[in-house]
Design a protein around this motif. Structure first.
Motif, mmCIF file in Angstrom:
data_model
loop_
_atom_site.group_PDB
_atom_site.id
_atom_site.type_symbol
_atom_site.label_atom_id
_atom_site.label_comp_id
_atom_site.label_asym_id
_atom_site.label_seq_id
_atom_site.Cartn_x
_atom_site.Cartn_y
_atom_site.Cartn_z
ATOM 1 N N ARG A 242 1.682 0.787 -14.593
ATOM 2 C CA ARG A 242 2.534 1.147 -13.469
ATOM 3 C C ARG A 242 2.702 -0.027 -12.515
ATOM 4 O O ARG A 242 1.824 -0.885 -12.431
ATOM 5 C CB ARG A 242 1.915 2.309 -12.684
ATOM 6 N N MET B 278 -0.018 7.712 -8.669
ATOM 7 C CA MET B 278 0.758 8.603 -9.529
ATOM 8 C C MET B 278 -0.184 9.505 -10.323
ATOM 9 O O MET B 278 -1.193 9.029 -10.852
ATOM 10 C CB MET B 278 1.640 7.786 -10.487
ATOM 11 N N ILE C 207 4.121 11.718 -7.679
ATOM 12 C CA ILE C 207 4.235 10.310 -7.264
ATOM 13 C C ILE C 207 4.198 10.233 -5.747
ATOM 14 O O ILE C 207 4.947 10.941 -5.054
ATOM 15 C CB ILE C 207 5.543 9.665 -7.777
ATOM 16 N N ALA D 154 9.601 3.711 -8.423
ATOM 17 C CA ALA D 154 8.294 3.745 -9.085
ATOM 18 C C ALA D 154 8.505 3.316 -10.538
ATOM 19 O O ALA D 154 9.163 4.012 -11.318
ATOM 20 C CB ALA D 154 7.697 5.139 -9.014
#
Length: 1009
Positions: free
Chosen positions: A841, A848, A869, A878
């Motif tokens: 990520r 998240m 999120i 994101a």
């Protein structure tokens, strides 16, 4: 060094010095950074330019070293306006610093924030000023008052909001704040006198303890205020003419009438309060304070009390010449109307050899104004010394002062004229020229008695070269040519020879002299006059050419000349009134003393004129302030919920709770009845409640008989806050809500009705420390859930794996600060996909909650999973990897700003209260015809943002409320219909970035059908 004088070596040393400072600022040691900042501040103090170091300095704005941070803020205040782009990058740091425990850091952060003059941060500045105005530290509140003026100059449209802050700060009892907030008042809303009424007496009483520059501002403001609220005190003394003889010789009837007027005047107690509290400040060490009090007494005090300022003003003449100049200007204006005030101190105005020329000129003005029959001989002897001064400008000014004395005091006119005639033989050309000009003015008063002086001046004409003096002699020859018929033509002959080389002012007087002699003695001067007129006809100056043509047509008759020639003698030889020699400070009293306008004798920008005294005094009750004494009210609460109450009120005694309120006095019998009713209410409860109430009553009896052995140590507000936040999850449970509602109903019998409502008592008890509004507001269901989905992964890019996402607008189950996202995964390939999961990520630290790994997704099959999120109240995408067993695909979820909110419920009253605490952004739009009714507006707003509808009592105003999912910041939206198709949209939120973005989306949605 100036740019032109800098050498290559200087530039090299400067650049190398900056490099050294940059290295020190980028080091890891605070001691080196602190040393570098001290050196930079020293450079700024010396006037050197240190703007090149801005990037290196601003990196240390988040330093934990308080001393270093203070110096960085000092630097930023100096250069934030020049380096706006770099300063904007640190706004988040300044906002965090506004909540720093150190008051100096909070104040410095606000000072830097208000120094960044960029319109886009106006809402941030407005919110920071409102918060600082309620700060516990008076130093921070003082800084907020300073920031008000900066924000007003940046955005005058914020005036109404700033007035609210000023009104709040005017009620502050701290002497540190008083001067600054009055300065903000004078800058933003000087005409709002109504804000001063309730604070007038407090300002008068605090005046002595306020810092010196604050005293100056407050005194100036109170002077203007008093001129609008009190009647004139000068009626008790008659007119402002001290030397009037009618006051002595008037009849007894007039005396009786005046005495009745004096008796009818009664000074307002508030007027006297101001004069009494400012009088001690005449002993202040600050000269500005003394001058301010002096002007207040001059404009507000009765005539017989103004004399108290004389000694203080004379004392200031021992200060620097800059101070002397301002003080002497004020004395010069006062001495014209009140000679008696400064006459005993006449020697203080004698000129010293070390005085500057402008100081000497002012002292001459004052001495001339103080001159009378009793002291004129002393003053003239002093003037004789001044005439011999080496300062030519001062000597010329002395001669003018002698002329003024001769005009004002008839007894010494002849003596002054004789002295001036003696000066005509002076070697100094400037003295002689000025003497000629003054004598010319004096001779106009008694021309018949001084023919010898006119002849003597004619003889000196050849030796005088100053144009004004030569022009004055020519004017005298022409004006009194009939008294010197033999000398005047000879003077004209001499000046005709040098006509072409004379100055313009001399040429004009030569033409006038020729015309007058032509009318009185044409036989001797006819040809000479024609010669001069011919010379003037071709002169380079158009004024002289025009004058020559006019004179020729006036005195030389011909066929073309009209009837005007008949009146030539009456026009040119008409008797002229004698000139009045007056002080240049005579008309300066129209400006308030001590102001810039008075100093420059011109109305300066921002000058506020003093109003005339009102004929009838306004109502003085507007200054009355009600003093409300605090009342102690005891609330007896019975709580059969030990775990929750212990969590909410850890360490608080459960038998009674004391609060201070501003309600009316509560008698002891009411308190007794309240306790009795509480006991009766306890009896009607369940059996377990009865037993607990009995045990409580037994404990109370014991405590009444015996003094307590130990004192309960109450926790701090911070401890209570953390305890409450720890158990806030209980507040969402149904059983807890039902308990609170039942507890609220039982409170009805415990509280005296005259004191507090049960809702207020319950709020005071259950919330002893302030919580954020977002923590107390209840989340409601979404008003509208959009069905639109967004592509997350295309089937071609995902090698058969297709993904779409949408926002269900429901509170996230995994964490309250997260936004819930639903993802639909579809296998469009002809083979199963295994181990579908979330990979890496970004950005780093993205919070998240991932879905569980999908072991196998068969062909043409679909599955829906949920994500959580935390976007941190930002529309930043994101980014993460959607992985299968064999591949990894980079995907991103970009939220619209409206999806970051959770709808909340609140009343219209709560909505308005919260609205006043938050900054705002607004815009006027033209709406589509289909969106002008209530239902379409609610639908369009709910489509754009996940907000709840607030009930409104007005048909043309629609309100919506929500809070951000991550931080719980309140977001309020108001749509006000104005006309058929026009609406005003207002967004209230502390989120300065999200507000304009939401406003943009709402404008687009409501403008489209």
């Amino acid at each position: 060094l100036p740019p032109r004088t800098r050498t290559c070596s200087d530039l090299f040393l400067l650049s190398s010095r900056n490099d050294d400072l940059k290295e020190m600022l980028e080091s890891n040691k605070d001691s080196l950074k602190l040393d570098a900042m001290k050196r930079i501040i020293a450079l700024i103090a010396k006037g050197k330019n240190a703007s090149e170091l801005f990037p290196a300095v601003v990196k240390n704005v988040a330093s934990k070293n308080i001393e270093l941070k203070k110096l960085v803020y000092v630097y930023l205040v100096r250069y934030a306006e020049e380096q706006q782009d770099l300063a904007l990058l640190s706004i988040s740091t300044f906002q965090r610093a506004l909540k720093d425990p150190n008051q100096l850091i909070r104040a410095s952060a606000l000072r830097v924030l208000s120094s960044i003059r960029v319109p886009i941060i106006v809402p941030i500045m407005m919110l920071a000023i409102k918060e600082a105005a309620s700060d516990m530290s008076p130093y921070v509140r003082k800084t907020s008052a300073h920031a008000i003026q900066k924000l007003y100059s940046l955005d005058p449209d914020q005036k109404e909001h700033l007035i609210e802050v000023i009104d709040k700060l005017l009620k502050d009892k701290s002497t540190l704040v008083a001067g600054s907030v009055v300065m903000a008042f004078e800058e933003v809303c000087p005409d709002r006198i109504d804000l001063i009424h309730k604070n007038y007496r407090k300002l008068c009483n605090l005046l002595v303890d306020v810092e010196e520059w604050g005293q100056v501002v407050i005194i100036s403001m109170l002077t203007r205020y008093a001129r609008t609220q009190f009647t004139s005190p000068w009626r008790e003394d008659g007119l402002f003419d001290e030397n009037s003889e009618t006051a002595f010789y008037e009849s007894d009837e007039k005396k009786t009438e005046n005495e009745d007027e004096k008796k009818s005047y009664m000074m307002d107690p508030d007027h006297r309060l101001l004069l009494r509290n400012t009088k001690p400040l005449l002993q202040s060490r600050n000269t500005a304070v003394v001058v301010s009090v002096a002007q207040l007494y001059w404009h507000l005090a009765p005539k017989h009390e103004v004399g108290v300022i004389t000694k203080s003003l004379v004392r200031l003449l021992r200060s620097h010449r800059e101070v002397q100049y301002i003080v002497l200007q004020n004395i010069a204006t006062m001495s014209i109307q009140r000679k008696g005030m400064f006459e005993p101190y006449m020697k203080s105005f004698y000129v010293r050899s070390t005085d500057a020329t402008h100081i000497k000129s002012l002292k001459l003005e004052i001495l001339t104004s103080l001159a009378n029959e009793a002291n004129i001989s002393t003053i003239l002897r002093e003037f004789q010394t001044y005439v011999k001064s080496q300062d030519k400008e001062f000597a010329a000014g002395t001669i003018q002062a002698i002329g003024r004395c001769a005009t004002n005091i008839s007894e010494v006119t002849d003596t002054c004229l004789q002295g001036l005639v003696l000066l005509l033989s002076n070697r100094d050309e400037t003295v002689v020229a000025e003497s000629v000009v003054v004598i010319k003015k004096l001779l106009q008063t008694q021309p018949t008695q001084h023919s010898d002086i006119i002849k003597h001046m004619a003889k000196l004409f050849d030796n005088i070269a100053v144009p004004m003096a030569r022009a004055s002699i020519l004017w005298l020859m022409g004006e009194y040519c009939e008294r010197v018929p033999q000398i005047a033509p000879d003077v004209l002959r001499k000046v005709a020879k040098s006509f072409t080389s004379e100055e313009d002012i001399v040429k004009l007087q030569t033409v006038n002299l020729a015309a007058k002699l032509y009318l009185t003695n044409s036989k001797q001067t006819k040809l000479l006059t024609q010669y001069i007129l011919n010379l003037g006809k071709y002169d380079q100056n158009y004024d002289i050419r025009d004058r020559t043509r006019f004179i020729r047509q006036l005195i030389v008759p011909n066929e073309k000349s009209g009837a005007l020639g008949k009146y030539a003698r009456r026009i040119l030889l008409a008797p002229k009134p004698a000139p009045v020699l007056e002080s240049t400070y005579k008309d300066r009293d129209r400006y308030q003393l001590g102001t810039l306008s008075h100093t420059i004798n011109t109305k300066a920008s921002g000058y506020l004129e003093l109003s005339d005294w009102p004929a009838v005094a306004p109502d003085q009750s507007v200054r009355n302030v009600e003093v409300i004494e605090p009342v102690r009210i005891h609330l007896y609460l019975y709580c059969p919920f030990p775990l929750t109450i212990q969590a909410l009120h850890q360490g608080w005694p459960m038998s009674t709770q004391t609060f201070n309120t501003s309600s009316s006095e509560v008698e002891s019998d009411e308190e007794k009845s309240s306790s009795q009713s509480s006991e009766e209410s306890d009896k009607s409860s369940s059996q377990s409640e009865k037993s607990s109430s009995e045990s409580d009553s037994e404990q109370k009896k014991k405590t009444t008989k015996k003094p307590p052995q130990k004192k309960t140590v109450k926790p701090t507000a911070k401890d209570r806050y953390h305890t409450i936040m720890k158990y806030t999850t209980l507040s969402n449970q149904p059983f807890f809500r039902s308990y609170l509602s039942s507890l609220g109903s039982r409170l009805h019998g415990f509280v005296p009705k005259k004191c507090l409502s049960r809702s207020l008592c319950f709020s005071l008890y259950t919330h002893p420390c302030p919580l954020s509004c977002a923590a107390l507001l209840q989340v409601s269901g979404p008003a509208f859930v959009p069905e639109k989905s967004h592509d997350l992964l295309h089937r071609m890019t995902g090698k058969g794996l297709s993904a779409q996402y949408q926002f269900p607008r429901q509170p996230c189950l995994y964490q309250p600060s997260m936004v819930s996202v639903q993802i639909s995964l579809t296998n469009t390939s002809d083979r199963p996909l295994e181990q579908i999961h979330i990979g890496d990520r970004s950005p780093t630290g993205l919070n998240m909650h991932c879905f569980n790994t999908i072991e196998c997704l068969l062909p043409e099959a679909s599955v829906t999973v949920s994500l959580g999120i935390d976007f941190n109240d930002s529309t930043q995408a994101a980014n993460f990897q959607l992985c299968t067993k064999e591949d990894q695909f980079s995907v991103s979820i970009q939220p619209a700003v409206g999806e970051l909110f959770l709808p909340i419920t609140m009343t219209e009253q709560d909505f308005r209260q919260e609205q006043g605490k938050l900054s705002y952004s607004s815009a006027t739009i033209t709406m589509a015809a289909a969106n002008t009714t209530s239902q379409p507006i609610s639908r369009q707003v709910a489509t754009v943002a996940n907000l709840g509808v607030v009930p409104s009592g007005q048909d043309n105003i629609h309100r919506f409320a929500g809070k951000t999912a991550s931080t719980g910041a309140v977001v309020l939206v108001t749509v006000e219909l104005r006309g058929e198709s026009t609406a005003l949209i207002t967004i209230n939120t502390e989120k300065s970035v999200m507000g304009p973005m939401l406003l943009r989306d709402l404008k687009r949605a409501l403008a489209q059908a």
